[in-house]
Design a protein around this motif. Structure first.
Motif, PDB file in Angstrom:
ATOM      1  N   GLY A   1       0.668  -1.292   0.007  1.00  0.00           N
ATOM      2  CA  GLY A   1       0.032  -0.045   0.114  1.00  0.00           C
ATOM      3  C   GLY A   1       0.987   1.124  -0.070  1.00  0.00           C
ATOM      4  O   GLY A   1       0.734   2.365  -0.859  1.00  0.00           O
ATOM      5  N   ALA A   2       1.761   1.260   0.795  1.00  0.00           N
ATOM      6  CA  ALA A   2       2.729   2.321   0.746  1.00  0.00           C
ATOM      7  C   ALA A   2       3.487   2.558  -0.495  1.00  0.00           C
ATOM      8  O   ALA A   2       3.634   3.721  -1.154  1.00  0.00           O
ATOM      9  CB  ALA A   2       3.952   2.447   2.119  1.00  0.00           C
ATOM     10  N   ALA A   3       3.845   1.564  -1.152  1.00  0.00           N
ATOM     11  CA  ALA A   3       4.450   1.462  -2.521  1.00  0.00           C
ATOM     12  C   ALA A   3       3.406   2.176  -3.333  1.00  0.00           C
ATOM     13  O   ALA A   3       3.941   2.940  -4.146  1.00  0.00           O
ATOM     14  CB  ALA A   3       4.799   0.147  -3.083  1.00  0.00           C
ATOM     15  N   LEU A   4       2.313   1.776  -3.446  1.00  0.00           N
ATOM     16  CA  LEU A   4       1.104   2.636  -4.434  1.00  0.00           C
ATOM     17  C   LEU A   4       0.848   3.765  -4.146  1.00  0.00           C
ATOM     18  O   LEU A   4       1.124   4.876  -4.881  1.00  0.00           O
ATOM     19  CB  LEU A   4      -0.131   1.787  -4.227  1.00  0.00           C
ATOM     20  CG  LEU A   4       0.126   0.402  -4.982  1.00  0.00           C
ATOM     21  CD1 LEU A   4      -1.586  -0.137  -4.876  1.00  0.00           C
ATOM     22  CD2 LEU A   4       0.324   0.434  -6.421  1.00  0.00           C
ATOM     23  N   LEU A   5       1.203   4.299  -2.609  1.00  0.00           N
ATOM     24  CA  LEU A   5       0.924   5.728  -2.306  1.00  0.00           C
ATOM     25  C   LEU A   5       2.192   6.536  -2.989  1.00  0.00           C
ATOM     26  O   LEU A   5       2.224   7.657  -3.407  1.00  0.00           O
ATOM     27  CB  LEU A   5       0.807   5.792  -0.935  1.00  0.00           C
ATOM     28  CG  LEU A   5      -0.239   5.487  -0.290  1.00  0.00           C
ATOM     29  CD1 LEU A   5      -0.322   5.472   1.272  1.00  0.00           C
ATOM     30  CD2 LEU A   5      -1.481   6.351  -0.746  1.00  0.00           C
ATOM     31  N   MET A   6       3.373   5.816  -2.947  1.00  0.00           N
ATOM     32  CA  MET A   6       4.705   6.338  -3.471  1.00  0.00           C
ATOM     33  C   MET A   6       4.554   6.628  -4.915  1.00  0.00           C
ATOM     34  O   MET A   6       5.138   7.684  -5.562  1.00  0.00           O
ATOM     35  CB  MET A   6       5.750   5.844  -3.071  1.00  0.00           C
ATOM     36  CG  MET A   6       6.417   5.545  -1.913  1.00  0.00           C
ATOM     37  SD  MET A   6       6.773   7.235  -1.310  1.00  0.00           S
ATOM     38  CE  MET A   6       8.114   7.909  -2.544  1.00  0.00           C
ATOM     39  N   VAL A   7       3.901   5.735  -5.805  1.00  0.00           N
ATOM     40  CA  VAL A   7       3.523   5.687  -6.916  1.00  0.00           C
ATOM     41  C   VAL A   7       2.627   7.059  -7.222  1.00  0.00           C
ATOM     42  O   VAL A   7       2.965   7.750  -8.307  1.00  0.00           O
ATOM     43  CB  VAL A   7       3.016   4.538  -7.775  1.00  0.00           C
ATOM     44  CG1 VAL A   7       2.412   4.639  -8.960  1.00  0.00           C
ATOM     45  CG2 VAL A   7       4.103   3.249  -7.623  1.00  0.00           C
ATOM     46  N   SER A   8       1.707   7.068  -6.579  1.00  0.00           N
ATOM     47  CA  SER A   8       0.948   8.395  -6.640  1.00  0.00           C
ATOM     48  C   SER A   8       1.531   9.802  -6.329  1.00  0.00           C
ATOM     49  O   SER A   8       1.243  10.529  -7.038  1.00  0.00           O
ATOM     50  CB  SER A   8      -0.337   8.117  -5.733  1.00  0.00           C
ATOM     51  OG  SER A   8      -0.047   8.576  -4.165  1.00  0.00           O
ATOM     52  N   VAL A   9       2.618   9.515  -5.435  1.00  0.00           N
ATOM     53  CA  VAL A   9       3.358  10.913  -5.172  1.00  0.00           C
ATOM     54  C   VAL A   9       4.226  11.142  -6.492  1.00  0.00           C
ATOM     55  O   VAL A   9       4.096  12.158  -6.950  1.00  0.00           O
ATOM     56  CB  VAL A   9       4.017  10.704  -3.771  1.00  0.00           C
ATOM     57  CG1 VAL A   9       5.129  11.777  -3.930  1.00  0.00           C
ATOM     58  CG2 VAL A   9       3.200  10.602  -2.628  1.00  0.00           C
ATOM     59  N   ILE A  10       4.950  10.072  -7.047  1.00  0.00           N
ATOM     60  CA  ILE A  10       5.772  10.289  -8.180  1.00  0.00           C
ATOM     61  C   ILE A  10       4.721  10.912  -9.449  1.00  0.00           C
ATOM     62  O   ILE A  10       5.071  11.609 -10.057  1.00  0.00           O
ATOM     63  CB  ILE A  10       6.274   9.063  -8.345  1.00  0.00           C
ATOM     64  CG1 ILE A  10       7.411   8.745  -7.306  1.00  0.00           C
ATOM     65  CG2 ILE A  10       7.230   9.143  -9.944  1.00  0.00           C
ATOM     66  CD1 ILE A  10       7.993   7.336  -7.222  1.00  0.00           C
ATOM     67  N   MET A  11       3.559  10.022  -9.715  1.00  0.00           N
ATOM     68  CA  MET A  11       2.796  10.550 -10.827  1.00  0.00           C
ATOM     69  C   MET A  11       2.500  12.193 -10.579  1.00  0.00           C
ATOM     70  O   MET A  11       2.212  12.760 -11.456  1.00  0.00           O
ATOM     71  CB  MET A  11       1.497   9.946 -10.684  1.00  0.00           C
ATOM     72  CG  MET A  11       1.491   8.239 -11.131  1.00  0.00           C
ATOM     73  SD  MET A  11      -0.047   7.656 -11.258  1.00  0.00           S
ATOM     74  CE  MET A  11      -1.049   8.520 -12.090  1.00  0.00           C
ATOM     75  N   SER A  12       1.974  12.588  -9.352  1.00  0.00           N
ATOM     76  CA  SER A  12       1.673  13.743  -9.053  1.00  0.00           C
ATOM     77  C   SER A  12       2.625  14.821  -9.337  1.00  0.00           C
ATOM     78  O   SER A  12       2.671  15.599 -10.011  1.00  0.00           O
ATOM     79  CB  SER A  12       1.301  13.610  -7.478  1.00  0.00           C
ATOM     80  OG  SER A  12       0.320  13.315  -7.074  1.00  0.00           O
TER      81      SER A  12
ATOM     82  N   LEU B   1       1.058  15.714 -12.843  1.00  0.00           N
ATOM     83  CA  LEU B   1      -0.371  16.417 -12.517  1.00  0.00           C
ATOM     84  C   LEU B   1       0.029  17.766 -12.074  1.00  0.00           C
ATOM     85  O   LEU B   1      -0.345  18.718 -12.335  1.00  0.00           O
ATOM     86  CB  LEU B   1      -1.058  15.654 -11.358  1.00  0.00           C
ATOM     87  CG  LEU B   1      -1.831  14.559 -11.896  1.00  0.00           C
ATOM     88  CD1 LEU B   1      -1.424  13.483 -11.337  1.00  0.00           C
ATOM     89  CD2 LEU B   1      -3.421  14.757 -11.928  1.00  0.00           C
ATOM     90  N   VAL B   2       1.083  17.832 -11.167  1.00  0.00           N
ATOM     91  CA  VAL B   2       1.481  19.090 -10.479  1.00  0.00           C
ATOM     92  C   VAL B   2       1.945  20.067 -11.516  1.00  0.00           C
ATOM     93  O   VAL B   2       1.475  21.356 -11.494  1.00  0.00           O
ATOM     94  CB  VAL B   2       2.722  18.959  -9.356  1.00  0.00           C
ATOM     95  CG1 VAL B   2       3.221  20.263  -8.815  1.00  0.00           C
ATOM     96  CG2 VAL B   2       1.926  18.364  -8.272  1.00  0.00           C
ATOM     97  N   PRO B   3       2.726  19.689 -12.545  1.00  0.00           N
ATOM     98  CA  PRO B   3       3.255  20.844 -13.710  1.00  0.00           C
ATOM     99  C   PRO B   3       1.885  21.302 -14.298  1.00  0.00           C
ATOM    100  O   PRO B   3       1.810  22.626 -14.610  1.00  0.00           O
ATOM    101  CB  PRO B   3       3.779  20.064 -14.458  1.00  0.00           C
ATOM    102  CG  PRO B   3       4.470  18.902 -13.595  1.00  0.00           C
ATOM    103  CD  PRO B   3       3.451  18.454 -12.774  1.00  0.00           C
TER     104      PRO B   3
END
Length: 148
Positions: A84-95, A99-101
């Motif tokens: 679950g933490a790894a998926l959350l890290m994927v979401s942070v990296i994706m962001s 998404l952030v730019p």
């Protein structure tokens, strides 16, 4: 102590999933249906508001998962917490990468200064956000499964 970490982490991640789900499937659809420039102005405001809060929420969720994994390292379900933490890290990296730019550009737009392709940029953000929501739901499901 471990029980409290499990509950707090699950609630924090669950609320984040709910917010991101509602942005994807409720808020943005409402904004897109508003007349004139109201939808674009609403998206800009939302980008500023959530753009200030979500980084703390995302990183905080990863940190809580790490605390849970370390504190519960000898318990069953720790592998699910790590996944679950790894998926959350994927979401942070994706962001950060995807998404952030777009959000950083969009939150500064007004009807007077927005680019001609602003709708296409928002549609691209929406598509990446749908993927991010799916990743977050997966992370949340793993955390809930770790409790069982």
């Amino acid at each position: 102590m471990l029980d409290a970490v499990e509950v707090v982490t699950t609630v924090v991640v669950g609320l984040m999933v709910g917010v991101e789900f509602s942005v994807a499937f409720v808020i943005n659809r409402i904004l897109d249906a508003l007349p004139g420039d109201a939808g674009q102005l609403g998206r800009s405001h939302g980008g500023r508001m959530l753009g200030a809060v979500m980084p703390v929420w995302y990183i905080g969720s990863v940190v809580l998962c790490a605390v849970w994994a370390v504190a519960g390292r000898h318990h069953e379900g720790t592998g699910l917490v790590v996944a679950g933490a790894a998926l959350l890290m994927v979401s942070v990296i994706m962001s950060i990468l995807l998404l952030v730019p777009i959000n950083n550009r969009g939150k500064t737009w007004t009807p007077e200064n927005r680019p001609e392709d602003w709708r296409e940029q928002m549609n691209r953000w929406d598509r990446w956000h749908y993927v991010r929501v799916a990743v977050l739901i997966g992370a949340f499901a793993l955390l809930v499964a770790a409790l069982a």
